[in-house]
Design a protein around this motif. Structure first.
Motif, PDB file in Angstrom:
ATOM      1  N   LEU A 300       0.839  -1.178   0.000  1.00 63.74           N
ATOM      2  CA  LEU A 300       0.000   0.000   0.000  1.00 63.74           C
ATOM      3  C   LEU A 300       0.883   1.240   0.000  1.00 63.74           C
ATOM      4  O   LEU A 300       2.005   1.201   0.512  1.00 63.74           O
ATOM      5  N   PRO A 301       0.419   2.341  -0.559  1.00 61.11           N
ATOM      6  CA  PRO A 301       1.240   3.552  -0.578  1.00 61.11           C
ATOM      7  C   PRO A 301       1.595   3.999   0.837  1.00 61.11           C
ATOM      8  O   PRO A 301       0.716   4.128   1.690  1.00 61.11           O
ATOM      9  N   GLN A 302       2.872   4.242   1.079  1.00 60.16           N
ATOM     10  CA  GLN A 302       3.336   4.538   2.432  1.00 60.16           C
ATOM     11  C   GLN A 302       2.681   5.780   3.016  1.00 60.16           C
ATOM     12  O   GLN A 302       2.346   5.822   4.192  1.00 60.16           O
ATOM     13  N   GLY A 303       2.508   6.818   2.193  1.00 65.22           N
ATOM     14  CA  GLY A 303       1.980   8.065   2.712  1.00 65.22           C
ATOM     15  C   GLY A 303       0.471   8.094   2.847  1.00 65.22           C
ATOM     16  O   GLY A 303      -0.071   9.058   3.391  1.00 65.22           O
ATOM     17  N   PRO A 307      -5.965   5.355   4.251  1.00 64.59           N
ATOM     18  CA  PRO A 307      -7.020   5.563   3.245  1.00 64.59           C
ATOM     19  C   PRO A 307      -7.065   4.464   2.180  1.00 64.59           C
ATOM     20  O   PRO A 307      -8.153   4.044   1.771  1.00 64.59           O
ATOM     21  N   ALA A 308      -5.880   4.002   1.733  1.00 69.48           N
ATOM     22  CA  ALA A 308      -5.859   2.938   0.730  1.00 69.48           C
ATOM     23  C   ALA A 308      -6.430   1.645   1.301  1.00 69.48           C
ATOM     24  O   ALA A 308      -7.180   0.933   0.619  1.00 69.48           O
ATOM     25  N   LEU A 309      -6.097   1.336   2.551  1.00 67.58           N
ATOM     26  CA  LEU A 309      -6.617   0.133   3.204  1.00 67.58           C
ATOM     27  C   LEU A 309      -8.135   0.204   3.337  1.00 67.58           C
ATOM     28  O   LEU A 309      -8.848  -0.767   3.062  1.00 67.58           O
ATOM     29  N   ILE A 310      -8.632   1.377   3.747  1.00 64.61           N
ATOM     30  CA  ILE A 310     -10.082   1.551   3.873  1.00 64.61           C
ATOM     31  C   ILE A 310     -10.744   1.435   2.503  1.00 64.61           C
ATOM     32  O   ILE A 310     -11.797   0.800   2.352  1.00 64.61           O
TER      33      ILE A 310
END
Length: 430
Positions: A300-303, A307-310
């Motif tokens: 997933l994007p580190q920053g 939000p990406a996980l959700i």
């Protein structure tokens, strides 16, 4: 019964096949060069398979060529790649402004995999020379090479992109700062989650359908889906955060066993037992680990991790709701007739027509549909044809009470249990 057996075989086969996974590329700047290390299924590329059009290599017309490459030794496969490098490089589009950069092969590492029935990963390394003054690049990947996960390394706020087949990245700043924002990451990962259920998650689809066929009532379904959602959200988050890790060799057979359990229980009850939501919660924990394995493949994007996980989890939920909604629409007329609320003649005619259409799609499916489904059309429309046929039998048996359960829910649950049992056997012993 012959229809049910044919559909059973159809759904069982993809679980044995050589699954197509995204290629994963790490991009690092080294002075005036960019270095790319790409983990991919090299045999698929060398065989000329359109990896965007199939979910597993056994479905491709070039499957024999793939199998021959898969049988090569690691060194022999590397030699094949070196000989074909100009052709491979032609499918890699790296641009700095208007300049197209030429990929130069720098290394091939074929990771040993003794079992030729399983895919073998290869790390393909290449470099490109940057023109003077270049501050950004775009990266493109041939559609036939499938999906690409592109990760920038060695900078602050690195770019991470999930490029669908044939897509080109946004401009990537070489000094960093190209990381996606929270809202963008959330939106981008929703379709990734949906895609993992429909069309790729056949095991998760069957589990959700097992919940659906318990009873043709909303309340039991809501209780089950709520317990399942809460559970897989917990383990998905925990696994993605690195708090828990269980090997897929353990998780995948247990997921298959969970499919068997919910389907078999459907045969003995048409109502929500006191313990079933708790059992489903436990199975949901397992499915969450299965979802997490998808994210582990490309990260997933580190920053914008949260939000990406959700977004991914929202996508998973939307995929599950889509499965439930489609099946609810498919059996709605049969349920209404079973409750004395619909006209049997009209419903029967509707199901005969739908069954004919579904069989027709199986036999004469357009290639565009199979590309969208990422599977042969019969994997989805074969079971639908069977459901429509069973719904027709249910309506013809009226006015006997409970016809929907006897002619639709129980046979469907038997089918789901049979497929799940096969997957348990396959994932443990084959």
């Amino acid at each position: 019964m012959s229809t049910l057996v044919a559909v059973l075989i159809a759904l069982a086969l993809p679980a044995r096949a050589h699954e197509v996974r995204p290629a994963i590329a790490d991009m690092t700047q080294d002075g005036s060069r960019l270095v790319f290390d790409v983990r991919l299924n090299l045999e698929g590329v060398l065989a000329g398979i359109d990896l965007s059009a199939v979910a597993d290599t056994n479905e491709a017309a070039e499957a024999d060529r793939y199998d021959a490459l898969r049988a090569l030794s690691d060194s022999a496969l590397a030699d094949e790649a070196r000989a074909d490098w100009p052709g491979i490089a032609a499918g890699i589009g790296i641009l700095a402004g208007p300049d197209r950069l030429t990929p130069m092969l720098s290394g091939i590492v074929v990771e040993p995999q003794q079992n030729t029935d399983l895919p073998r990963d290869t790390i393909l390394s290449f470099t490109v020379d940057l023109p003077a003054g270049a501050d950004a690049v775009t990266v493109g990947w041939a559609r036939s090479y499938g999906t690409l996960v592109l990760r920038q390394q060695g900078v602050d706020d690195p770019y991470t992109g999930y490029l669908e087949a044939g897509a080109t990245s946004d401009p990537i700043l070489l000094t960093g700062g190209g990381a996606v924002g929270g809202w963008e990451a959330f939106v981008r990962y929703i379709p990734v989650g949906v895609d993992h259920i429909v069309p790729k998650g056949l095991d998760h689809i069957l589990f959700v359908l097992g919940l659906f066929f318990l009873a043709a009532r909303l309340r039991p379904l809501l209780w089950q889906v709520s317990a399942f959602t809460l559970a897989h959200t917990i383990t998905l988050a925990a696994a993605a955060l690195g708090l828990v890790s269980i090997p897929a060799s353990i998780v995948e057979p247990l997921i298959a066993a969970s499919i068997v359990y919910v389907a078999v229980e459907n045969l003995f009850t048409d109502g929500l037992s006191r313990w079933r939501p708790f059992v489903i919660f436990g199975f949901g924990l397992l499915h969450g680990l299965g979802f997490a394995s998808v994210l582990a493949e490309f990260g997933l994007p580190q920053g914008a991790f949260i939000p990406a996980l959700i977004g991914f989890n929202v996508g998973v939920e939307l995929g599950q709701l889509l499965v439930i909604a489609v099946m609810a629409l498919c059996v709605l007329a049969a349920v209404r007739v079973d409750r004395g609320q619909g006209a049997p003649v009209l419903a029967q005619g509707l199901y005969v027509g739908l069954a004919v259409v579904s069989v027709g799609v199986c036999l004469w499916s357009p290639s565009a549909l199979e590309i969208a489904l990422e599977n042969p059309a019969w994997v989805f429309f074969g079971p639908l044809a069977a459901v429509f046929a069973l719904s027709t039998l249910s309506i013809r048996s009226e006015p006997k009470p409970g016809a929907y359960r006897r002619f639709v829910a129980i046979p469907a649950s038997l089918f789901i249990a049979a497929v799940g049992t096969w997957w348990v056997i396959e994932r443990v012993f084959l």
